[in-house]
Design a protein around this motif. Sequence first.
Motif, PDB file in Angstrom:
ATOM      1  N   ALA A  87       0.081   6.266   7.151  1.00  0.00           N
ATOM      2  CA  ALA A  87       0.903   6.241   5.934  1.00  0.00           C
ATOM      3  C   ALA A  87       0.135   6.808   4.736  1.00  0.00           C
ATOM      4  CB  ALA A  87       1.365   4.819   5.636  1.00  0.00           C
ATOM      5  N   TYR A  88      -1.127   6.431   4.614  1.00  0.00           N
ATOM      6  CA  TYR A  88      -1.951   6.950   3.526  1.00  0.00           C
ATOM      7  C   TYR A  88      -2.150   8.461   3.658  1.00  0.00           C
ATOM      8  CZ  TYR A  88      -5.925   7.834   0.521  1.00  0.00           C
ATOM      9  OH  TYR A  88      -6.758   8.357  -0.422  1.00  0.00           O
ATOM     10  N   ALA A  89      -2.501   8.922   4.860  1.00  0.00           N
ATOM     11  CA  ALA A  89      -2.734  10.355   5.075  1.00  0.00           C
ATOM     12  C   ALA A  89      -1.451  11.155   4.867  1.00  0.00           C
ATOM     13  CB  ALA A  89      -3.280  10.589   6.487  1.00  0.00           C
ATOM     14  N   TYR A  90      -0.342  10.657   5.365  1.00  0.00           N
ATOM     15  CA  TYR A  90       0.934  11.348   5.199  1.00  0.00           C
ATOM     16  C   TYR A  90       1.346  11.391   3.724  1.00  0.00           C
ATOM     17  CZ  TYR A  90       5.833  12.545   5.808  1.00  0.00           C
ATOM     18  OH  TYR A  90       7.063  13.154   5.737  1.00  0.00           O
TER      19      TYR A  90
ATOM     20  N   ILE B 121      -0.612   5.792  -4.623  1.00  0.00           N
ATOM     21  CA  ILE B 121      -0.427   6.170  -3.221  1.00  0.00           C
ATOM     22  C   ILE B 121      -1.163   5.197  -2.309  1.00  0.00           C
ATOM     23  CG2 ILE B 121      -1.019   7.937  -1.515  1.00  0.00           C
ATOM     24  CD1 ILE B 121      -0.477   9.998  -3.758  1.00  0.00           C
ATOM     25  N   THR B 122      -2.362   4.821  -2.700  1.00  0.00           N
ATOM     26  CA  THR B 122      -3.166   3.895  -1.905  1.00  0.00           C
ATOM     27  C   THR B 122      -2.505   2.528  -1.805  1.00  0.00           C
ATOM     28  OG1 THR B 122      -5.155   5.049  -2.609  1.00  0.00           O
ATOM     29  CG2 THR B 122      -5.452   2.857  -1.681  1.00  0.00           C
ATOM     30  N   MET B 123      -1.838   2.110  -2.850  1.00  0.00           N
ATOM     31  CA  MET B 123      -1.215   0.784  -2.855  1.00  0.00           C
ATOM     32  C   MET B 123       0.169   0.792  -2.217  1.00  0.00           C
ATOM     33  SD  MET B 123      -2.246  -0.596  -6.633  1.00  0.00           S
ATOM     34  CE  MET B 123      -1.543  -2.216  -6.378  1.00  0.00           C
ATOM     35  N   TYR B 124       0.887   1.894  -2.310  1.00  0.00           N
ATOM     36  CA  TYR B 124       2.294   1.905  -1.932  1.00  0.00           C
ATOM     37  C   TYR B 124       2.527   2.212  -0.453  1.00  0.00           C
ATOM     38  CZ  TYR B 124       7.195   3.220  -1.848  1.00  0.00           C
ATOM     39  OH  TYR B 124       8.515   3.321  -1.529  1.00  0.00           O
ATOM     40  N   PHE B 125       2.077   3.363   0.012  1.00  0.00           N
ATOM     41  CA  PHE B 125       2.445   3.823   1.348  1.00  0.00           C
ATOM     42  C   PHE B 125       1.994   2.892   2.476  1.00  0.00           C
ATOM     43  CE2 PHE B 125       2.918   7.849  -0.975  1.00  0.00           C
ATOM     44  CZ  PHE B 125       4.211   8.165  -0.595  1.00  0.00           C
ATOM     45  N   PRO B 126       0.755   2.442   2.509  1.00  0.00           N
ATOM     46  CA  PRO B 126       0.370   1.555   3.622  1.00  0.00           C
ATOM     47  C   PRO B 126       1.119   0.217   3.630  1.00  0.00           C
ATOM     48  CG  PRO B 126      -1.577   2.542   2.660  1.00  0.00           C
ATOM     49  CD  PRO B 126      -0.421   2.872   1.753  1.00  0.00           C
ATOM     50  N   SER B 127       1.310  -0.384   2.468  1.00  0.00           N
ATOM     51  CA  SER B 127       1.970  -1.691   2.446  1.00  0.00           C
ATOM     52  C   SER B 127       3.441  -1.595   2.836  1.00  0.00           C
ATOM     53  CB  SER B 127       1.819  -2.346   1.072  1.00  0.00           C
ATOM     54  OG  SER B 127       2.435  -1.568   0.075  1.00  0.00           O
TER      55      SER B 127
END
Length: 106
Positions: free
Chosen positions: A34-37, A67-73
């Motif tokens: 998710a982070y990479a995408y 981005i770091t907080m949103y996509f992975p969670s």
Amino acid sequence: MIAIFICFIIFNLLAFFLPKKLTPIEIYAISFFAYAYGMTTDMILDLHYNLYGYFQKGFQWLSLLAITMYFPSISFLFLNFYPFTKGLERKLGYILSWTIFSIVFE
């Protein structure tokens, strides 16, 4: 902007404290993908094509934090509660409800 980061903190707290149905390796894989995408997509659309930026055009540290907080969670929350063993109608309803949530949130 403060409201956005408050939502991101809430998403991360939910992802951290809610019961986990996924294995640790699945959680790591989801988070990394998710982070990479998210980074790849946002870098190409923002920096290369100048289509949008979170706060301003070009690179910003706040965008990286967002981005770091949103996509992975969000990816974890979506897949952790996905009804893998339920019927097709339940799966489609789940995906539709997340789609509506994403559109409203955006």
